[in-house]
Each structure stands twice: as structure tokens, then as C-alpha cells.
Design an enzyme around this catalytic site. Structure first.
Site, mmCIF file in Angstrom:
data_model
loop_
_atom_site.group_PDB
_atom_site.id
_atom_site.type_symbol
_atom_site.label_atom_id
_atom_site.label_comp_id
_atom_site.label_asym_id
_atom_site.label_seq_id
_atom_site.Cartn_x
_atom_site.Cartn_y
_atom_site.Cartn_z
ATOM 1 N N HIS A 101 50.545 -60.482 55.197
ATOM 2 C CA HIS A 101 49.491 -59.449 55.169
ATOM 3 C C HIS A 101 48.510 -59.731 54.040
ATOM 4 O O HIS A 101 48.775 -60.542 53.147
ATOM 5 C CB HIS A 101 50.103 -58.058 54.931
ATOM 6 C CG HIS A 101 50.829 -57.511 56.113
ATOM 7 N ND1 HIS A 101 50.340 -56.495 56.877
ATOM 8 C CD2 HIS A 101 52.023 -57.868 56.664
ATOM 9 C CE1 HIS A 101 51.191 -56.233 57.853
ATOM 10 N NE2 HIS A 101 52.237 -57.050 57.744
ATOM 11 N N HIS A 117 49.460 -57.059 62.022
ATOM 12 C CA HIS A 117 48.369 -56.470 62.823
ATOM 13 C C HIS A 117 48.014 -57.352 64.033
ATOM 14 O O HIS A 117 48.829 -58.168 64.451
ATOM 15 C CB HIS A 117 47.155 -56.191 61.927
ATOM 16 C CG HIS A 117 47.536 -55.477 60.668
ATOM 17 N ND1 HIS A 117 47.779 -54.115 60.613
ATOM 18 C CD2 HIS A 117 47.771 -55.933 59.400
ATOM 19 C CE1 HIS A 117 48.126 -53.769 59.379
ATOM 20 N NE2 HIS A 117 48.142 -54.858 58.627
ATOM 21 N N GLU A 177 51.879 -59.672 50.522
ATOM 22 C CA GLU A 177 50.498 -59.190 50.413
ATOM 23 C C GLU A 177 49.787 -60.240 49.556
ATOM 24 O O GLU A 177 49.869 -60.231 48.333
ATOM 25 C CB GLU A 177 50.435 -57.812 49.746
ATOM 26 C CG GLU A 177 51.014 -56.685 50.593
ATOM 27 C CD GLU A 177 50.099 -56.210 51.728
ATOM 28 O OE1 GLU A 177 49.024 -56.832 51.954
ATOM 29 O OE2 GLU A 177 50.467 -55.214 52.375
ATOM 30 N N GLU A 201 41.726 -58.426 58.206
ATOM 31 C CA GLU A 201 43.024 -58.886 57.726
ATOM 32 C C GLU A 201 43.804 -59.618 58.819
ATOM 33 O O GLU A 201 44.462 -60.626 58.563
ATOM 34 C CB GLU A 201 43.842 -57.685 57.221
ATOM 35 C CG GLU A 201 45.209 -58.086 56.691
ATOM 36 C CD GLU A 201 46.185 -56.921 56.593
ATOM 37 O OE1 GLU A 201 45.748 -55.766 56.564
ATOM 38 O OE2 GLU A 201 47.392 -57.196 56.561
HETATM 39 ZN ZN LIG Z 1 48.515 -55.415 56.614
#
Ligand SMILES: [Zn+2]
Length: 478
Positions: free
Chosen positions: A381, A312, A442, A327
Site C-alpha cells: 500500500h 485496492h 505502507e 495508490e
Molecule cells: Zn491502501
């Protein structure tokens, strides 16, 4: 190409209702479960030979039957639930699974479309077809229970086998408050005890989520697109397996809210239902692949180039944590810390896709690694899900990335100390379109209070950065 032909074929179809009325062209209306289906303006509903003719396109689009058209023999083939119907232009003879039947009206060719009989087709596939001759309305009613032949789908499942409560009143309706799609997951927020019924449907591929005894809340209407007929959709980009998400008040007797995830190919999923202040239904398309092929890691032959990708950035915040933390900022912090450590390694060069709060398209992230002929690609992430969801996951998309995923995950779980949610298959752009071993981490769940606090602590970030470096070194044999 195939998809184009399919869409073209949809345009060719129209349906004939045997039986009633002599209304002029265009005056008949078709309703599917109380919602009006609209044809294109150039494709009017017609009466032919006492049969209502409607575009099959709208039937196919709403019911998802698989249709095929053979131009040479003017044959229409419709498949659903293992049943095959063949119809022939200008012929009242048709076949149902090789049994010959006679139609009241033959399919017809029009300039841009083909007309086929709806009552016949609808009833063949289990729809109840009703005709209101005064109002000139065709009502198609789908069976309330999901197709018993449908693949229950997914692995691991969970929460999918609830019984449908009788729900012919509006008392105790579950209110659906919101829906979102991110990180390859559909998340439905609601208040109430509706038990989702999830099924995999083919032709075309899709996942259908029915919430019995449920309706949309006013809150839903303020946050999401919902038209006057209580239909709406989410536009999905970045997930090539998902072409869109549709939803509607599917039935009012009993009340049922339906969500449909339209897929470009068959996809595994898992279902998670969490009880909290608000209840969340999570349909996770990151279900594990059954492929077990493993590609061995490369041998060490000099300096290695690692591309670190902070997910992102800028206008794209990524997940938003329970206390509002972004995030994108977590991802960047980890990547900067890991890069600082890697710069001390004499055999490793490191390149960052972004080193500040800027926005990059996914294809540019993968493209950068490919152009550099990087040895490894690691995307960082943080996840979002139900408030209760917690833990660490590592994703790969290609077989060549599995060994890297296993090594990275070992160090990542060690670093976070969070629950181990496993190494998983995930069809994310950056790990699919890259040409070197590539993983997507993640690290934890920002939707979980505990995870969020931990992920934004300096100590945890240092540990994760060090874990990433340890994983890279072990994998590269350095
Ligand atoms: Zn993400």
C-alpha cells in the site's frame, strides 16, 4: 450476542423528569445542547406524575452511558464516569453508588420500553437540565470541557493539550472543511487555529474529538453529509474496530464541532496536527501494541509459497496523491516487479491476489492466501495523511507476523530512503484474517509531494521490489 442484548436493553429505557407541566403524551421535546433528540414514533415522550418521561434510548445513544437491565429484578443500572445508578421499575427508591435516594417518579414499564427520570439521571452525571414549561422543552446541556476522568488515551499523543480559547463570538472561528476515514485514520481538514481536544470515552468505547471555536464551512456541507441540525456521519466499512464516525455542531456557546469515532473495542490512537495551507488533524488508530511476544520464523523445508497483494484496485483507487495519482496503480506496479524477481528464485512460488486493475474484496484476498496455505502474505500500500507526513511504515496484526514485519521493514526503509516511521500494529483485515505470517507495507505518503514523486519513479519501484524479495528470502532463510 452481547451487543444484541445491549441494543435490546436500550430500547427498554425511558426517562422521567420530575417537576413540571401536565402536557399530554408526546408534546414534550428534548434537546441536547440545542439539538433535538428524536425518539422512535412508538416511544412517545410522556408526562407521568408531573414528570416528563422520555425514552432513555435517545439519551443513551447520544450520551453513551452504559446501561444494563436485569429482567428478573426489574433493575436498571446506568454507569458513567465511575458512578453507578440503580433504578427499579415502579419504585421511587433508587441508589447512587450504594447511597439510597428518593425519586419524584418511579421508572415505568411500557410495551416496548422502560421509563426513567431524565432530570435525576442527567444531573447525576453532570448535565445541566433545564425545563421550559411554556414550550414544553427539556434542555440537556453537557459540560463544555471534556470529562476530566476520561483517559487522555493513545500513546505518543501530541497536540492534544491545547487550551480552549474563549469563543463566545463567531469572530475568528475555525472552519471545518472536510472529514475522511481511510487507512484506519480519521482526517479532519480545517482553516483556523482551533486546538483539538481528544479523549477516550468508555461505555460504549469511543474517541471524542472536540474542536473549540469551530463551525462547519459551506465547503464541508457540499462534500459531506450534514443535516439541518448540523449532524452527520461517515459510514465505515473494512475497519472492524470502528463502527462509525459521527459529527455535529456540538455547541454554539462557545462554538464547538465534535467528532466521535465509535469503536467496537478499546483502541489506542495518536494525534497529529499539521499546519499548512489547510490544517489537518489526524487521529491515527494504528497505534503500537504493547505486546512483545515474538514468534520465530519457520525453518526452511522446501519450496515456499508467497502471496503478494496489491492493495485496492478498479473502482477502489485507494489514496489519491497530491497530483492525483492513484495508490492502486503504485501498489500493482510494485507487486508485478517483485513477482518478476521472485519467479527467478528456485525455492519460492509466488501468487498475486490481482495482477491487473481489478477489484477484490478484502476477505477474498485473505481467503486466497489461506486456501493456498501460503507461507507468507505481503500486502503493498501507499499511505495518505497530512501534506507534511512522509516515510515508511510496516504493519502486523498478529504476533505470528511480528518477526516478518521486522525483517521486511528493514529492507523497505533501506529501499525507500524515506524516514523510518516504524513497525506498527494495525488491525487491517488482510493481515488479521490470514493464517500465515502477514504484513502490510505502507511504502510512503502519496499526500506528500516528495513521497508521491518518489513512489511513482521507476528507480524507486525497482528498489522497493528488490527490498521485498530480500526481506522474504531472509525471513524464509533462503
Ligand atoms: Zn491502501
Amino acid at each position: 450476542m452481547k451487543k444484541f442484548v445491549f441494543m435490546l436493553l436500550l430500547l427498554l429505557f425511558v426517562v422521567v423528569l420530575p417537576g413540571h407541566g401536565h402536557a399530554a403524551a408526546g408534546t414534550n421535546k428534548i434537546f441536547l445542547d440545542d439539538k433535538e433528540l428524536t425518539a422512535g414514533q412508538d416511544v412517545p415522550v410522556e408526562n407521568v406524575n408531573s414528570s416528563v418521561m422520555v425514552p432513555l434510548r435517545m439519551i443513551a445513544e447520544n450520551l453513551g452511558y452504559k446501561v444494563d437491565w436485569d429482567q428478573k429484578s426489574k433493575t436498571i443500572t446506568i454507569e458513567q464516569q465511575g458512578k453507578t445508578i440503580k433504578l427499579f421499575v415502579d419504585q421511587t427508591t433508587a441508589s447512587v453508588d450504594d447511597k439510597t435516594v428518593t425519586l419524584t417518579a418511579a421508572p415505568l414499564l411500557r410495551t416496548n420500553t422502560t421509563l426513567v427520570p431524565i432530570r435525576f439521571i442527567g444531573e447525576q452525571f453532570g448535565l445541566t437540565v433545564k425545563w421550559d414549561n411554556t414550550a414544553k422543552v427539556v434542555n440537556l446541556i453537557t459540560p463544555i470541557m471534556p470529562d476530566p476522568n476520561a483517559d487522555p488515551g493513545g500513546n505518543s499523543g501530541g497536540g492534544t493539550n491545547g487550551t480552549v480559547p474563549p469563543a463566545d463570538t463567531t469572530a475568528n472561528l475555525t472552519m471545518v472543511n472536510g472529514v475522511s476515514f481511510s487507512e484506519n485514520k480519521l482526517i479532519i481538514a480545517m482553516d483556523g487555529s482551533s486546538q483539538p481536544k481528544v479523549s477516550k470515552v468508555t461505555g460504549p468505547e469511543r474517541i471524542v474529538i472536540d474542536l473549540p471555536n469551530a463551525n462547519f464551512s459551506d465547503l464541508f456541507k457540499t462534500g459531506q453529509e450534514l443535516d439541518s441540525s448540523l449532524n452527520g456521519k461517515l459510514t465505515i466499512t473494512d475497519y472492524p474496530d470502528v463502527s462509525g464516525v459521527r459529527y455535529s455542531l456540538y455547541s454554539t456557546a462557545p462554538y464547538t464541532v465534535r467528532f466521535v469515532i465509535d469503536l467496537t473495542q478499546a483502541q489506542n490512537y495518536s494525534v497529529d496536527v499539521t499546519e499548512d495551507v489547510s490544517k489537518l488533524v489526524v487521529i491515527d488508530l494504528n497505534a503500537a501494541s504493547t505486546d512483545t511476544t515474538v514468534t520465530p520464523p519457520p525453518v526452511n523445508n522446501g519450496r515456499k509459497l508467497v502471496v503478494l497483494d496489491a492493495g485496492h484496485g478498479a473502482k477502489d483507487s485507494g489514496a489519491v496523491g497530491v497530483t492525483g495519482k492513484y495508490e492502486k496503480n503504485f501498489n500493482l506496479a510494485i507487486v508485478l516487479k517483485a513477482a518478476a524477481l521472485l519467479k527467478k528464485e528456485s525455492n519460492i512460488d509466488v501468487v498475486l491476489t490481482r495482477s491487473d486493475d481489478t477489484f477484490l474484496e478484502l476477505k477474498d484476498r485473505a481467503g486466497m492466501a489461506n486456501n493456498l496455505k501460503a507461507d507468507l502474505f505481503i500486502s503493498v500500500h501507499a499511505n495518505s495523511g497530512s501534506p507534511a507526513a512522509t516515510g515508511t511504515e510496516t504493519y502486523y496484526q498478529r504476533d505470528a507476523s511480528k518477526a516478518l514485519a521486522n525483517v521486511m521493514h528493514k529492507y523497505l526503509v533501506q529501499a525507500t530512503g524515506l524516514s523510518d516511521r516504524g513497525v506498527r500494529y494495525g488491525n487491517f483485515h488482510v493481515i488479521r484474517e490470514t493464517t500465515m505470517p502477514a504484513v502490510l507495507l505502507e511504502v510512503g505518503y502519496l499526500s506528500n509531494k516528495g513521497d508521491e514523486a518518489l513512489l511513482f519513479s521507476d528507480a524507486l519501484q525497482n528498489k522497493v521490489a528488490a527490498g521485498i524479495v530480500s526481506g522474504i528470502k531472509e525471513y524464509l532463510g533462503l
